[in-house]
Design a protein around this motif. Structure first.
Motif, PDB file in Angstrom:
ATOM      1  N   SER A   1       0.818  -1.217   0.000  1.00  0.00           N
ATOM      2  CA  SER A   1       0.000   0.000   0.000  1.00  0.00           C
ATOM      3  C   SER A   1       0.850   1.264   0.000  1.00  0.00           C
ATOM      4  O   SER A   1       0.453   2.287  -0.579  1.00  0.00           O
ATOM      5  CB  SER A   1      -0.907   0.033   1.239  1.00  0.00           C
ATOM      6  OG  SER A   1      -1.834  -1.005   1.238  1.00  0.00           O
ATOM      7  N   PHE A   2       2.001   1.210   0.673  1.00  0.00           N
ATOM      8  CA  PHE A   2       2.758   2.442   0.914  1.00  0.00           C
ATOM      9  C   PHE A   2       3.665   2.833  -0.242  1.00  0.00           C
ATOM     10  O   PHE A   2       3.881   4.018  -0.484  1.00  0.00           O
ATOM     11  CB  PHE A   2       3.631   2.285   2.169  1.00  0.00           C
ATOM     12  CG  PHE A   2       2.890   2.102   3.459  1.00  0.00           C
ATOM     13  CD1 PHE A   2       1.506   2.050   3.511  1.00  0.00           C
ATOM     14  CD2 PHE A   2       3.589   1.977   4.643  1.00  0.00           C
ATOM     15  CE1 PHE A   2       0.828   1.873   4.706  1.00  0.00           C
ATOM     16  CE2 PHE A   2       2.929   1.803   5.855  1.00  0.00           C
ATOM     17  CZ  PHE A   2       1.553   1.748   5.881  1.00  0.00           C
ATOM     18  N   LEU A   3       4.226   1.860  -0.954  1.00  0.00           N
ATOM     19  CA  LEU A   3       5.217   2.139  -1.983  1.00  0.00           C
ATOM     20  C   LEU A   3       4.624   3.029  -3.070  1.00  0.00           C
ATOM     21  O   LEU A   3       3.602   2.686  -3.678  1.00  0.00           O
ATOM     22  CB  LEU A   3       5.724   0.834  -2.585  1.00  0.00           C
ATOM     23  CG  LEU A   3       6.857   0.960  -3.603  1.00  0.00           C
ATOM     24  CD1 LEU A   3       8.107   1.545  -2.956  1.00  0.00           C
ATOM     25  CD2 LEU A   3       7.167  -0.415  -4.210  1.00  0.00           C
ATOM     26  N   ASP A   4       5.245   4.195  -3.279  1.00  0.00           N
ATOM     27  CA  ASP A   4       4.824   5.196  -4.273  1.00  0.00           C
ATOM     28  C   ASP A   4       3.532   5.924  -3.890  1.00  0.00           C
ATOM     29  O   ASP A   4       2.991   6.673  -4.695  1.00  0.00           O
ATOM     30  CB  ASP A   4       4.660   4.575  -5.670  1.00  0.00           C
ATOM     31  CG  ASP A   4       5.983   4.067  -6.225  1.00  0.00           C
ATOM     32  OD1 ASP A   4       7.022   4.682  -5.928  1.00  0.00           O
ATOM     33  OD2 ASP A   4       5.972   3.051  -6.942  1.00  0.00           O
ATOM     34  N   TYR A   5       3.045   5.715  -2.668  1.00  0.00           N
ATOM     35  CA  TYR A   5       1.875   6.469  -2.210  1.00  0.00           C
ATOM     36  C   TYR A   5       2.300   7.922  -1.988  1.00  0.00           C
ATOM     37  O   TYR A   5       3.091   8.208  -1.089  1.00  0.00           O
ATOM     38  CB  TYR A   5       1.336   5.845  -0.922  1.00  0.00           C
ATOM     39  CG  TYR A   5       0.102   6.514  -0.361  1.00  0.00           C
ATOM     40  CD1 TYR A   5      -1.144   6.309  -0.945  1.00  0.00           C
ATOM     41  CD2 TYR A   5       0.173   7.343   0.752  1.00  0.00           C
ATOM     42  CE1 TYR A   5      -2.284   6.903  -0.433  1.00  0.00           C
ATOM     43  CE2 TYR A   5      -0.958   7.950   1.276  1.00  0.00           C
ATOM     44  CZ  TYR A   5      -2.188   7.724   0.670  1.00  0.00           C
ATOM     45  OH  TYR A   5      -3.314   8.324   1.184  1.00  0.00           O
ATOM     46  N   HIS A   6       1.795   8.822  -2.811  1.00  0.00           N
ATOM     47  CA  HIS A   6       2.224  10.224  -2.793  1.00  0.00           C
ATOM     48  C   HIS A   6       3.752  10.344  -2.852  1.00  0.00           C
ATOM     49  O   HIS A   6       4.341  11.248  -2.262  1.00  0.00           O
ATOM     50  CB  HIS A   6       1.683  10.955  -1.563  1.00  0.00           C
ATOM     51  CG  HIS A   6       0.197  11.084  -1.547  1.00  0.00           C
ATOM     52  ND1 HIS A   6      -0.503  11.878  -2.430  1.00  0.00           N
ATOM     53  CD2 HIS A   6      -0.743  10.516  -0.754  1.00  0.00           C
ATOM     54  CE1 HIS A   6      -1.801  11.801  -2.186  1.00  0.00           C
ATOM     55  NE2 HIS A   6      -1.977  10.969  -1.179  1.00  0.00           N
ATOM     56  N   GLY A   7       4.372   9.382  -3.527  1.00  0.00           N
ATOM     57  CA  GLY A   7       5.821   9.415  -3.690  1.00  0.00           C
ATOM     58  C   GLY A   7       6.618   8.752  -2.584  1.00  0.00           C
ATOM     59  O   GLY A   7       7.860   8.790  -2.609  1.00  0.00           O
ATOM     60  N   PHE A   8       5.959   8.095  -1.622  1.00  0.00           N
ATOM     61  CA  PHE A   8       6.715   7.439  -0.544  1.00  0.00           C
ATOM     62  C   PHE A   8       7.583   6.337  -1.139  1.00  0.00           C
ATOM     63  O   PHE A   8       7.102   5.506  -1.923  1.00  0.00           O
ATOM     64  CB  PHE A   8       5.777   6.871   0.513  1.00  0.00           C
ATOM     65  CG  PHE A   8       6.494   6.408   1.752  1.00  0.00           C
ATOM     66  CD1 PHE A   8       6.954   7.320   2.681  1.00  0.00           C
ATOM     67  CD2 PHE A   8       6.736   5.059   1.972  1.00  0.00           C
ATOM     68  CE1 PHE A   8       7.645   6.908   3.819  1.00  0.00           C
ATOM     69  CE2 PHE A   8       7.406   4.626   3.103  1.00  0.00           C
ATOM     70  CZ  PHE A   8       7.862   5.563   4.025  1.00  0.00           C
ATOM     71  N   PRO A   9       8.866   6.260  -0.755  1.00  0.00           N
ATOM     72  CA  PRO A   9       9.813   5.397  -1.476  1.00  0.00           C
ATOM     73  C   PRO A   9      10.003   3.996  -0.915  1.00  0.00           C
ATOM     74  O   PRO A   9      10.958   3.313  -1.311  1.00  0.00           O
ATOM     75  CB  PRO A   9      11.118   6.187  -1.357  1.00  0.00           C
ATOM     76  CG  PRO A   9      11.024   6.847  -0.017  1.00  0.00           C
ATOM     77  CD  PRO A   9       9.569   7.192   0.152  1.00  0.00           C
ATOM     78  N   ALA A  10       9.151   3.522  -0.024  1.00  0.00           N
ATOM     79  CA  ALA A  10       9.406   2.224   0.611  1.00  0.00           C
ATOM     80  C   ALA A  10       8.091   1.479   0.855  1.00  0.00           C
ATOM     81  O   ALA A  10       6.989   2.028   0.689  1.00  0.00           O
ATOM     82  CB  ALA A  10      10.163   2.418   1.921  1.00  0.00           C
ATOM     83  N   VAL A  11       8.239   0.235   1.275  1.00  0.00           N
ATOM     84  CA  VAL A  11       7.084  -0.640   1.546  1.00  0.00           C
ATOM     85  C   VAL A  11       6.540  -0.414   2.956  1.00  0.00           C
ATOM     86  O   VAL A  11       5.347  -0.572   3.201  1.00  0.00           O
ATOM     87  CB  VAL A  11       7.515  -2.108   1.341  1.00  0.00           C
ATOM     88  CG1 VAL A  11       6.476  -3.078   1.889  1.00  0.00           C
ATOM     89  CG2 VAL A  11       7.749  -2.371  -0.142  1.00  0.00           C
ATOM     90  N   THR A  12       7.422  -0.044   3.871  1.00  0.00           N
ATOM     91  CA  THR A  12       7.030   0.205   5.261  1.00  0.00           C
ATOM     92  C   THR A  12       7.420   1.613   5.673  1.00  0.00           C
ATOM     93  O   THR A  12       8.283   2.242   5.058  1.00  0.00           O
ATOM     94  CB  THR A  12       7.736  -0.783   6.219  1.00  0.00           C
ATOM     95  OG1 THR A  12       9.145  -0.625   6.072  1.00  0.00           O
ATOM     96  CG2 THR A  12       7.333  -2.222   5.939  1.00  0.00           C
ATOM     97  N   CYS A  13       6.783   2.092   6.737  1.00  0.00           N
ATOM     98  CA  CYS A  13       7.288   3.243   7.474  1.00  0.00           C
ATOM     99  C   CYS A  13       7.973   2.696   8.723  1.00  0.00           C
ATOM    100  O   CYS A  13       7.352   1.929   9.467  1.00  0.00           O
ATOM    101  CB  CYS A  13       6.154   4.182   7.896  1.00  0.00           C
ATOM    102  SG  CYS A  13       5.244   4.933   6.530  1.00  0.00           S
ATOM    103  N   ILE A  14       9.228   3.063   8.930  1.00  0.00           N
ATOM    104  CA  ILE A  14       9.962   2.598  10.104  1.00  0.00           C
ATOM    105  C   ILE A  14      10.473   3.822  10.849  1.00  0.00           C
ATOM    106  O   ILE A  14      11.283   4.592  10.330  1.00  0.00           O
ATOM    107  CB  ILE A  14      11.105   1.647   9.729  1.00  0.00           C
ATOM    108  CG1 ILE A  14      10.522   0.419   9.007  1.00  0.00           C
ATOM    109  CG2 ILE A  14      11.876   1.225  10.975  1.00  0.00           C
ATOM    110  CD1 ILE A  14      11.540  -0.629   8.628  1.00  0.00           C
ATOM    111  N   SER A  15       9.963   4.002  12.060  1.00  0.00           N
ATOM    112  CA  SER A  15      10.225   5.213  12.847  1.00  0.00           C
ATOM    113  C   SER A  15      10.922   4.804  14.136  1.00  0.00           C
ATOM    114  O   SER A  15      10.445   3.907  14.842  1.00  0.00           O
ATOM    115  CB  SER A  15       8.917   5.935  13.146  1.00  0.00           C
ATOM    116  OG  SER A  15       8.180   6.151  11.938  1.00  0.00           O
ATOM    117  N   VAL A  16      12.036   5.461  14.437  1.00  0.00           N
ATOM    118  CA  VAL A  16      12.905   5.046  15.542  1.00  0.00           C
ATOM    119  C   VAL A  16      12.975   6.136  16.615  1.00  0.00           C
ATOM    120  O   VAL A  16      13.200   7.310  16.303  1.00  0.00           O
ATOM    121  CB  VAL A  16      14.322   4.727  15.021  1.00  0.00           C
ATOM    122  CG1 VAL A  16      15.216   4.228  16.155  1.00  0.00           C
ATOM    123  CG2 VAL A  16      14.266   3.697  13.888  1.00  0.00           C
TER     124      VAL A  16
END
Length: 257
Positions: free
Chosen positions: A44-59
């Motif tokens: 769902s995330f890959l290329d969503y409004h240009g997002f460049p990855a499959v996941t969001c990973i927040s640290v």
């Protein structure tokens, strides 16, 4: 959506199980990508409004929307993994937070409070109720927790279905009885975001990563759910949410009911 939700659950399980010191966030993203690919689903995330990855990973102080990359995880880091998948045009969306190694007591407590706030929000949903019931349950649980935490206002849960983000918004603060009605067929992604310090936040120069302004630790949990005539069905939980709903005294209801 249940099929998509189970793909997301499998991707998160595999990715969370790969979290360890020395692994990069890009390595984790690749694990989720492989699970989604081999399941015959689409990210769902890959290329969503240009997002460049499959996941969001927040640290650590990153609240949401962290971009996977060369960052190397270290012992004690707190890692939020957010993942979405599409099956036959229908979306699932879920997030977990895990610690690298044992993590700190502060991080473990924050994660548990965030996870339970999510489940209390889910358990408050009912046909004929309102989105405000969910919001009020999340906020009420957080306010009752012995340690005071910040609740992020600017980012909310959301409707989900044939698109990843649909109306209505599902805030993590609110009043019971307010907002849109919960009706058959409505699916919601419920996702509290809590902070140890002030919840004020900003977006980094990458135009995606949201961080706490004071550098304090943040946490994020999420599930996609709906309400059937029989009760609540958590589409991104392997057991449909049955165990946690029973613990909270809420009715469970899959399509089988």
């Amino acid at each position: 959506m249940r099929r998509a939700g189970l793909v997301v659950a499998a991707a998160l399980q595999a990715t969370a199980g790969s979290v360890r010191a020395g692994v990069t966030t890009a390595d984790l993203d690749a694990v989720a990508a492989e699970v989604i690919r081999t399941s015959g689903a689409t990210p769902s995330f890959l290329d969503y409004h240009g997002f460049p990855a499959v996941t969001c990973i927040s640290v650590n102080s990153e609240i949401v929307h962290g971009i996977p990359g060369p960052r190397v995880l270290a012992e004690g880091d707190s890692v939020s993994i957010d993942c979405g998948a599409i099956v036959d045009g229908w979306h699932g969306d879920s997030a977990v937070t895990v610690q690298v190694g044992n993590g700190s007591e502060q991080a473990r407590e924050l994660s548990e409070a965030t996870r339970l706030a999510m489940w209390h929000g889910i358990a408050a949903a009912r046909l004929g109720g309102t989105v405000g019931d969910v919001s009020a349950a999340v906020e009420g649980f957080v306010r009752s927790w012995p340690t005071p935490y910040g609740i992020v206002r600017e980012y909310t849960g959301h409707g989900i279905g044939s698109a990843m983000h649909q109306p209505p918004d599902v805030p993590n603060l609110g009043r019971a009885g307010k907002g849109p009605k919960i009706v058959p067929g409505l699916a919601l992604a419920i996702e509290p975001m809590l902070t140890v310090g002030d919840p004020a936040n900003s977006v980094l120069d990458d135009d995606w990563t949201v961080v706490t302004d004071d550098g304090s630790l943040a946490c994020h949990w999420e599930h996609t759910m709906t309400v059937t005539e029989g009760g609540i069905w958590v589409l991104t939980s392997p057991d449909g949410g049955e165990a946690m709903l029973a613990e909270l005294g809420a009715p469970f209801g899959s399509l089988a009911d």
